[in-house]
Design an enzyme around this catalytic site. Structure first.
Site, PDB file in Angstrom:
ATOM      1  N   GLY A 137       0.564  -1.361   0.294  1.00  0.00           N
ATOM      2  CA  GLY A 137       0.223  -0.105   0.066  1.00  0.00           C
ATOM      3  C   GLY A 137       0.939   0.795   0.071  1.00  0.00           C
ATOM      4  O   GLY A 137       1.685   1.153   0.520  1.00  0.00           O
ATOM      5  N   SER A 138       0.690   1.941  -0.770  1.00  0.00           N
ATOM      6  CA  SER A 138       0.899   3.638  -1.283  1.00  0.00           C
ATOM      7  C   SER A 138       0.874   4.460  -2.115  1.00  0.00           C
ATOM      8  O   SER A 138      -0.455   4.141  -2.037  1.00  0.00           O
ATOM      9  CB  SER A 138       2.357   3.240  -1.135  1.00  0.00           C
ATOM     10  OG  SER A 138       3.286   5.059  -0.332  1.00  0.00           O
TER      11      SER A 138
END
Length: 218
Positions: free
Chosen positions: A185-186
């Site tokens: 995630g990012s």
């Protein structure tokens, strides 16, 4: 199909889950508790498999267009001053990835890599205003004759502890081709010319290698 960046993690997870299944089956005698624990282990394995999936994408090659480098949701569309490479105003389009999105990073345009740099940094949540400048990140600039220069920046988040960047200086790029991977995630920021024609809206969901982010303003 699973991404090569996940092969080792998937194998380790599979071994752990199988081992835990055997332990649970042998040592937990309460049927309902055994079922709950096995279900949790199975869900954990499914989540890992989903995270590292690498679905085939059909990119319509077009030198006048910029495709989304990742799957996710458009969270920023604004004019900013890009400090690292251009040192001038650009249109920033940011795509946020949740842990359940595909995390392969793809080249937004075809051309050649003219800049590629890794920056160590913090792990602020990906939507933090300073994440683009203070978090661990990589900056890549690709150029072609039709569109010009496009900068994209992979940014680590609170959960993303490793950025993988395949882009090397002078590499020839294929639009929609794999350029890296961000684990857990990012977000990815795109920096585009001010006169570009933005084709997405805030909160719009996009698919890496397929959704059109912008195109040349004729």
């Amino acid at each position: 199909m699973f991404h090569k960046e996940g092969h080792k993690i998937i194998l380790i997870t599979l071994v752990i889950v199988i081992g835990c299944f055997l332990l649970v089956d042998n040592f937990i005698t309460i049927a309902w508790l055994r079922t709950i624990v096995m279900t949790v282990l199975l869900i954990f394995l499914i989540l890992i498999l989903q995270f590292f999936r690498n679905p085939k994408r059909n990119t319509s090659i077009n030198d006048k267009q910029v495709v989304s480098p990742v799957d996710g949701k458009v969270v920023v569309i604004e004019e900013v001053f890009e400090k690292e490479y251009f040192k001038e105003k650009r249109l920033q389009v940011s795509v946020f990835m949740s842990p359940i999105n595909v995390h392969v990073t793809r080249y937004p345009i075809a051309g050649h890599v003219i800049f590629s740099k890794y920056h160590p940094g913090k792990y602020l949540v990906a939507w933090h205003p300073k994440a683009s400048e203070e978090n661990e990140r990589t900056t890549v600039v690709v150029e072609n004759e039709t569109y010009g220069k496009v900068l994209y920046r992979q940014i680590a988040g609170a959960l993303a502890k490793r950025i993988v960047n395949y882009a090397k200086l002078n590499d020839k790029t294929t639009q929609g081709g794999e350029s890296g991977f961000i684990k857990f995630g990012s977000r990815v920021d795109l920096f585009l010319p001010l006169d570009t024609n933005i084709k997405v809206e805030l909160n719009q969901k996009v698919r890496g290698g397929e959704s059109i982010i912008a195109e040349v303003n004729d």
